[in-house]
Design an enzyme around this catalytic site. Structure first.
Site, PDB file in Angstrom:
ATOM      1  CG  ASN A  50      -1.713   1.230   1.422  1.00  0.00           C
ATOM      2  OD1 ASN A  50      -1.826   2.047   0.501  1.00  0.00           O
ATOM      3  ND2 ASN A  50      -2.282   1.408   2.604  1.00  0.00           N
TER       4      ASN A  50
ATOM      5  CE  LYS B  64      -0.089   3.348   4.603  1.00  0.00           C
ATOM      6  NZ  LYS B  64       0.086   3.436   6.053  1.00  0.00           N
TER       7      LYS B  64
ATOM      8  CG  HIS C  12      -5.754   2.164   5.091  1.00  0.00           C
ATOM      9  ND1 HIS C  12      -5.272   3.155   5.907  1.00  0.00           N
ATOM     10  CD2 HIS C  12      -4.790   1.214   5.022  1.00  0.00           C
ATOM     11  CE1 HIS C  12      -4.043   2.807   6.312  1.00  0.00           C
ATOM     12  NE2 HIS C  12      -3.737   1.642   5.772  1.00  0.00           N
TER      13      HIS C  12
ATOM     14  CD  GLU D  66      -2.663   5.709   6.613  1.00  0.00           C
ATOM     15  OE1 GLU D  66      -2.654   5.720   5.365  1.00  0.00           O
ATOM     16  OE2 GLU D  66      -1.746   5.194   7.290  1.00  0.00           O
TER      17      GLU D  66
ATOM     18  CD  GLU E 116      -3.670  -2.164   7.459  1.00  0.00           C
ATOM     19  OE1 GLU E 116      -2.631  -2.537   6.924  1.00  0.00           O
ATOM     20  OE2 GLU E 116      -4.145  -1.015   7.319  1.00  0.00           O
TER      21      GLU E 116
ATOM     22  N   GLY F  81       2.459   2.562  10.671  1.00  0.00           N
ATOM     23  CA  GLY F  81       3.415   3.640  10.467  1.00  0.00           C
ATOM     24  C   GLY F  81       4.134   4.050  11.749  1.00  0.00           C
TER      25      GLY F  81
ATOM     26  CB  SER G  51       5.062  -1.565  12.055  1.00  0.00           C
ATOM     27  OG  SER G  51       4.695  -0.199  12.273  1.00  0.00           O
TER      28      SER G  51
HETATM   29  P1  PGA Z   1       2.832   0.510   7.608  1.00  0.00           P
HETATM   30  O1  PGA Z   1       1.386   0.698   6.954  1.00  0.00           O
HETATM   31  O2  PGA Z   1       3.363  -0.830   7.094  1.00  0.00           O
HETATM   32  O3  PGA Z   1       3.641   1.651   7.123  1.00  0.00           O
HETATM   33  O4  PGA Z   1       2.645   0.477   9.088  1.00  0.00           O
HETATM   34  C1  PGA Z   1       0.491  -0.386   6.822  1.00  0.00           C
HETATM   35  C2  PGA Z   1      -0.816   0.090   6.223  1.00  0.00           C
HETATM   36  O5  PGA Z   1      -1.285   1.155   6.599  1.00  0.00           O
HETATM   37  O6  PGA Z   1      -1.428  -0.583   5.355  1.00  0.00           O
END
Ligand code: PGA
Length: 263
Positions: free
Chosen positions: A9, A11, A95, A97, A167, A173, A212
């Site tokens: 992903n 983003k 997601h 976010e 998630e 992140g 992460s």
């Molecule tokens: P990250 O993001 O691996 O940077 O923690 C995962 C995601 O949001 O799909």
């Protein structure tokens, strides 16, 4: 037996040119992966470049979001038909976010799932709790609610092939991943929910872990029985860590296949 699925992903990263460059080096570095499905999720404007550069490879392309409507006065939205025509096979829905920063609700997730279904896009439906919710011991209740509202009204037949992603918001992140045990507990709960709603068909649905995921924690996470892959953010932006995670999935998938043969 469920095939592993590693999704990158991206983003709000990578222009079309950067996407084409990344795709070319990914193709060169890609190991043979019989037990792992692979896909990347660029920004809408980079989708065409990704599809073009990955044509004929084993890497699929998906979008990070889809409109619930098919056309009309919805400024800024991109429809399932547009994504399909651009060459997308998948779409990420709900997601955290989108939920946290753009006000996306479980009802929106439900409508977007219907849009994905209308256009033959495989959804990756994201669910997960915040840190406050985990600390208050509400993780499973939150997952239950998100799944109940998000997946409401769909049949097993409609949901065939759908992918879920657990998630935990506190792990995205932040560099702080869930432990393999935390991931397994939540994902076994998600599996149980899916079995209640969809019956046996749920045994074939993949559940990814996201938050992460890095080369050094991927193997342990992916060895859990209900962790069928990973939704990878930061570590999917460079070829080397992304390939390392694909290799970890391939090893986990190979042992799964061996275990299934011995049963
Ligand atoms: P990250 O993001 O691996 O940077 O923690 C995962 C995601 O949001 O799909």
């Amino acid at each position: 037996m469920r095939k592993m699925f590693i999704a990158g992903n991206w983003k709000l990263n990578k222009t079309a040119r950067e996407t084409a460059e990344f795709a070319a080096s990914l193709r060169r570095a890609l190991p043979p992966a019989a037990h792992t499905e692979i896909a990347v999720f660029p920004a809408h404007t980079s989708l065409a470049a990704a599809v073009e550069a990955l044509r004929g490879s084993s890497v699929g392309v998906g979008a990070q979001d889809v409109a619930w409507e098919d056309s009309g006065a919805f400024t800024g939205e991109v429809s399932g038909a547009m994504l399909k025509e651009a060459g997308c096979r998948y779409v990420i829905i709900g997601h955290s976010e989108r939920r946290q920063l753009f006000g996306e609700t479980d009802k929106a997730v439900n409508r977007k799932l219907a849009a994905a279904l209308r256009h033959g896009l495989t959804p990756i439906v994201c669910v997960g709790e915040t840190l406050a919710e985990r600390d208050a011991n509400r993780t499973l209740a939150v997952l239950d609610w998100q799944l109940k509202e998000g997946l409401k009204g769909f049949t097993a037949e409609q949901a065939a092939g759908w992918v879920l992603a657990y998630e935990p918001v506190w792990a995205i992140g932040t560099g702080r991943n869930a432990t393999p045990q935390q991931a397994q507990e939540a994902q076994a709960f998600i599996r149980g929910f899916l079995i209640k709603q969809f019956g046996q068909a749920a045994e074939a649905m993949r559940i990814q872990y996201g938050g992460s995921v890095k080369p050094d924690n991927a193997a342990e996470l992916l060895s859990q029985p209900d962790v069928d892959g990973a939704l990878v953010g930061g570590a999917s932006l460079e070829v080397a860590p992304f390939v390392a995670i694909i290799l970890a999935a391939e090893r986990a998938g190979t042992s799964r296949a061996a275990a299934a043969m011995n049963r």
